[in-house]
Design a protein around this motif. Structure first.
Motif, PDB file in Angstrom:
ATOM      1  N   MET A   1       0.828  -1.202   0.000  1.00  0.00           N
ATOM      2  CA  MET A   1       0.000   0.000   0.000  1.00  0.00           C
ATOM      3  C   MET A   1       0.868   1.260   0.000  1.00  0.00           C
ATOM      4  SD  MET A   1      -3.237  -0.836   2.470  1.00  0.00           S
ATOM      5  CE  MET A   1      -4.419  -2.102   2.030  1.00  0.00           C
ATOM      6  N   PRO A   2       1.668   1.474  -1.038  1.00  0.00           N
ATOM      7  CA  PRO A   2       2.506   2.677  -1.064  1.00  0.00           C
ATOM      8  C   PRO A   2       1.697   3.947  -1.284  1.00  0.00           C
ATOM      9  CG  PRO A   2       2.701   1.485  -3.123  1.00  0.00           C
ATOM     10  CD  PRO A   2       1.879   0.615  -2.217  1.00  0.00           C
ATOM     11  N   TRP A   3       2.255   5.068  -0.849  1.00  0.00           N
ATOM     12  CA  TRP A   3       1.644   6.364  -1.110  1.00  0.00           C
ATOM     13  C   TRP A   3       1.894   6.704  -2.575  1.00  0.00           C
ATOM     14  CZ3 TRP A   3      -2.073   9.065   0.577  1.00  0.00           C
ATOM     15  CH2 TRP A   3      -2.200  10.430   0.306  1.00  0.00           C
ATOM     16  N   PRO A   4       0.844   6.983  -3.360  1.00  0.00           N
ATOM     17  CA  PRO A   4       1.009   7.121  -4.800  1.00  0.00           C
ATOM     18  C   PRO A   4       1.364   8.518  -5.283  1.00  0.00           C
ATOM     19  CG  PRO A   4      -1.315   7.143  -4.257  1.00  0.00           C
ATOM     20  CD  PRO A   4      -0.579   6.951  -2.959  1.00  0.00           C
ATOM     21  N   VAL A  17      12.422   7.615   2.281  1.00  0.00           N
ATOM     22  CA  VAL A  17      10.979   7.380   2.255  1.00  0.00           C
ATOM     23  C   VAL A  17      10.495   6.798   3.574  1.00  0.00           C
ATOM     24  CG1 VAL A  17      10.960   4.979   1.417  1.00  0.00           C
ATOM     25  CG2 VAL A  17       9.156   6.562   0.680  1.00  0.00           C
ATOM     26  N   TRP A  18      11.442   6.473   4.436  1.00  0.00           N
ATOM     27  CA  TRP A  18      11.133   5.789   5.699  1.00  0.00           C
ATOM     28  C   TRP A  18      11.703   6.583   6.871  1.00  0.00           C
ATOM     29  CZ3 TRP A  18      10.486   0.203   4.112  1.00  0.00           C
ATOM     30  CH2 TRP A  18       9.727  -0.532   5.022  1.00  0.00           C
ATOM     31  N   VAL A  19      11.065   6.531   7.994  1.00  0.00           N
ATOM     32  CA  VAL A  19      11.487   7.045   9.298  1.00  0.00           C
ATOM     33  C   VAL A  19      11.272   8.562   9.408  1.00  0.00           C
ATOM     34  CG1 VAL A  19      13.315   7.224  11.032  1.00  0.00           C
ATOM     35  CG2 VAL A  19      13.174   5.180   9.590  1.00  0.00           C
ATOM     36  N   GLY A  62       6.368   6.153   3.365  1.00  0.00           N
ATOM     37  CA  GLY A  62       5.509   6.246   2.202  1.00  0.00           C
ATOM     38  C   GLY A  62       5.563   5.010   1.341  1.00  0.00           C
ATOM     39  N   TYR A  63       6.259   3.985   1.813  1.00  0.00           N
ATOM     40  CA  TYR A  63       6.412   2.722   1.086  1.00  0.00           C
ATOM     41  C   TYR A  63       5.227   1.793   1.305  1.00  0.00           C
ATOM     42  CZ  TYR A  63       7.913  -2.219   1.494  1.00  0.00           C
ATOM     43  OH  TYR A  63       7.967  -3.595   1.486  1.00  0.00           O
ATOM     44  N   GLY A  64       4.668   1.781   2.513  1.00  0.00           N
ATOM     45  CA  GLY A  64       3.549   0.907   2.821  1.00  0.00           C
ATOM     46  C   GLY A  64       2.703   1.486   3.932  1.00  0.00           C
ATOM     47  N   TYR A 267       8.381   4.169 -10.513  1.00  0.00           N
ATOM     48  CA  TYR A 267       7.978   4.963  -9.353  1.00  0.00           C
ATOM     49  C   TYR A 267       8.298   4.209  -8.066  1.00  0.00           C
ATOM     50  CZ  TYR A 267       4.817   7.285  -6.009  1.00  0.00           C
ATOM     51  OH  TYR A 267       4.287   7.920  -4.909  1.00  0.00           O
ATOM     52  N   PHE A 268       7.952   2.919  -8.036  1.00  0.00           N
ATOM     53  CA  PHE A 268       8.159   2.141  -6.823  1.00  0.00           C
ATOM     54  C   PHE A 268       9.641   1.975  -6.507  1.00  0.00           C
ATOM     55  CE2 PHE A 268       8.724  -1.940  -4.600  1.00  0.00           C
ATOM     56  CZ  PHE A 268       8.021  -1.638  -3.445  1.00  0.00           C
ATOM     57  N   TYR A 269      10.407   1.506  -7.475  1.00  0.00           N
ATOM     58  CA  TYR A 269      11.808   1.215  -7.207  1.00  0.00           C
ATOM     59  C   TYR A 269      12.636   2.476  -6.994  1.00  0.00           C
ATOM     60  CZ  TYR A 269      11.549  -3.801  -7.784  1.00  0.00           C
ATOM     61  OH  TYR A 269      11.270  -5.142  -7.595  1.00  0.00           O
ATOM     62  N   ASN A 270      12.280   3.558  -7.647  1.00  0.00           N
ATOM     63  CA  ASN A 270      13.106   4.759  -7.584  1.00  0.00           C
ATOM     64  C   ASN A 270      12.632   5.783  -6.556  1.00  0.00           C
ATOM     65  OD1 ASN A 270      14.729   3.673  -9.589  1.00  0.00           O
ATOM     66  ND2 ASN A 270      13.559   4.649 -11.232  1.00  0.00           N
ATOM     67  N   ARG A 271      11.420   5.594  -6.009  1.00  0.00           N
ATOM     68  CA  ARG A 271      10.953   6.507  -4.958  1.00  0.00           C
ATOM     69  C   ARG A 271      10.603   5.752  -3.673  1.00  0.00           C
ATOM     70  NH1 ARG A 271       6.945  10.585  -8.376  1.00  0.00           N
ATOM     71  NH2 ARG A 271       7.882  10.024 -10.389  1.00  0.00           N
ATOM     72  N   CYS A 272       9.771   4.716  -3.791  1.00  0.00           N
ATOM     73  CA  CYS A 272       9.290   4.025  -2.584  1.00  0.00           C
ATOM     74  C   CYS A 272      10.389   3.228  -1.884  1.00  0.00           C
ATOM     75  CB  CYS A 272       8.130   3.096  -2.951  1.00  0.00           C
ATOM     76  SG  CYS A 272       6.685   3.960  -3.587  1.00  0.00           S
TER      77      CYS A 272
END
Length: 415
Positions: A1-4, A17-19, A62-64, A267-272
């Motif tokens: 459920m990443p932030w789109p 993207v984390w913490v 923002g990954y999940g 988008y997922f691999y390069n941002r999330c």
């Protein structure tokens, strides 16, 4: 459920993207739509005949968007009937007291009619050490104690006292108790510790390697797991002792797959997955045994991705994408090469819109999945690692509209 809706220049403007991601990037009204769309997609997968639908636990990212997977699982339990509810899982070292996990998993198992598949991850270093402040060198010790408490709570019908180092309870008396006996099946998500091999073997849990590096890079790690199974003289080497997560995109042709899905995969691999390296492995999070094994060379960069192209992601096995035939062939290579009986299909990727996700999900279910079901015929009866639902579960009543009439009386009573 990443932030789109992460901005195009996210990698340049934000370090992770984390913490410590800027929480102003999350817009609650948009979140209302996003959460309900993701639930729609999971329910749609259940209607197509997937064996299970899954959720997991992560924090401050923002990954999940699932800090509480049990909330997602509860929503799914009422809106689905046959699919397993796979919670991979609750990071049990973070719960105080951990008996809360035993209670909530028992509730989910009972509400769903025995459809729960439970998971006990240690949790990423980002979640456990930086978001929730657990001491890295004590995380696994705390995890082991929490596991002991949960299993005793599920198995022992009489109240008991628990006097652990981290949790002390005078009365442990589980209400409700899980429907499945002695407890729901358990999958252990792994991706960083060789001790997890022995933990799964000792407890007859399924080892699930969760990685976004794809099946080609996973072979060395999974071969290490199966070597350990053999070294321990484990009674069997059932492929259902293992699982693997794979990102999948299906279209009518290979070219259409790239046209439809490339922007969302990138988008997922390069941002999330843009994570500050200092958050990925807090000192003490990895055990000495794991470091000495050299295994980190295979999966130590699990959350440290440099920008990659569609071609690099496909050729590297990070993503399996293409026509149903292309996807089938590569999935068969994955299943045989890793010797896995449980496949976690990551069919929504990044900011992929709903219609594309459902299109890919339907093509996989109808034209790929049937060919994969019979790949381990010698182990077809091995049900130790899957749920055992009730044959005739309760069907949720339809939503009532307006005012309900008073129930009829059996007889009239006069003064």
């Amino acid at each position: 459920m990443p932030w789109p809706d992460l901005p195009d220049d996210f990698r340049e403007r934000y370090r992770s993207v984390w913490v410590d991601i800027d929480s102003r990037l999350f817009e609650p009204r948009r979140g209302h739509e996003v959460y309900n769309t993701y639930l729609d997609q999971l329910e749609y997968a259940a209607s197509l005949g997937f064996d299970g639908i899954g959720c997991n636990e992560h924090h401050q990212n923002g990954y999940g968007l699932m800090p509480s997977p049990n909330l997602i699982a509860a929503a799914l339990a009422r809106r689905t009937r046959d699919a397993a509810i796979v919670v991979l899982g609750n990071s049990i070292a973070l719960y105080n007291p951990p008996v809360r996990v035993a209670e909530e998993f028992a509730m989910l198992d009972v509400i769903s009619g025995g459809r729960l598949v439970a998971g006990f991850p240690v949790g990423t270093s980002m979640d456990t050490n930086y978001c929730y402040g657990q001491i890295p060198a004590l995380t696994r010790e705390k995890y082991a104690e929490a596991h002991e408490l949960i299993m005793r709570a599920w198995r022992e019908p009489e109240p008991f006292a628990f006097n652990g180092r981290y949790t002390k309870l005078r009365y442990v008396n589980l209400w409700p108790r899980p429907l499945q006996k002695p407890h729901p099946p358990i999958h252990i998500p792994g991706g960083g510790s060789v001790e997890t091999y022995d933990f799964c073997i000792d407890n007859t849990y399924s080892y699930s390697y969760l990685s976004f590096s794809g099946y080609l890079r996973a072979r060395a790690l999974m071969e290490g797991y199966w070597e350990r199974v053999a070294q321990r003289n484990t009674p069997d080497s059932s492929p259902y002792r293992a699982g693997f997560a794979q990102t999948i995109c299906v279209a009518e042709t290979d070219a259409e797959a790239e046209r439809l899905y490339a922007e969302h995969v990138l988008y997922f691999y390069n941002r999330c997955l843009h994570i500050f390296p200092g958050f990925a492995d807090a000192p003490g999070y990895r055990t000495i045994k794991t470091i000495q094994s050299g295994a980190l060379a295979q999966y130590g960069a699990r959350f440290r991705y440099q920008p990659m192209t569609w071609k690099e992601l496909i050729e590297g096995g990070h993503v399996i994408a293409g026509s149903p035939e292309t996807v089938r062939q590569r999935m068969e290579d994955l299943i045989r090469g890793l010797r896995v009986g449980n496949i976690f299909c990551l069919l929504h990727v990044g900011n992929m819109p709903n219609e594309k996700t459902m299109y890919s999900t339907r093509l996989f279910a109808e034209r790929v999945m049937p060919a994969l079901r019979g790949m381990w015929p010698d182990y077809a009866g091995d049900d130790r690692f899957w749920c055992h639902p009730l044959e005739n579960p309760v069907t949720p009543a339809p939503l009532a509209r307006g005012f309900a009439a008073a129930p009829a009386c059996d007889a009239e009573v006069s003064p």
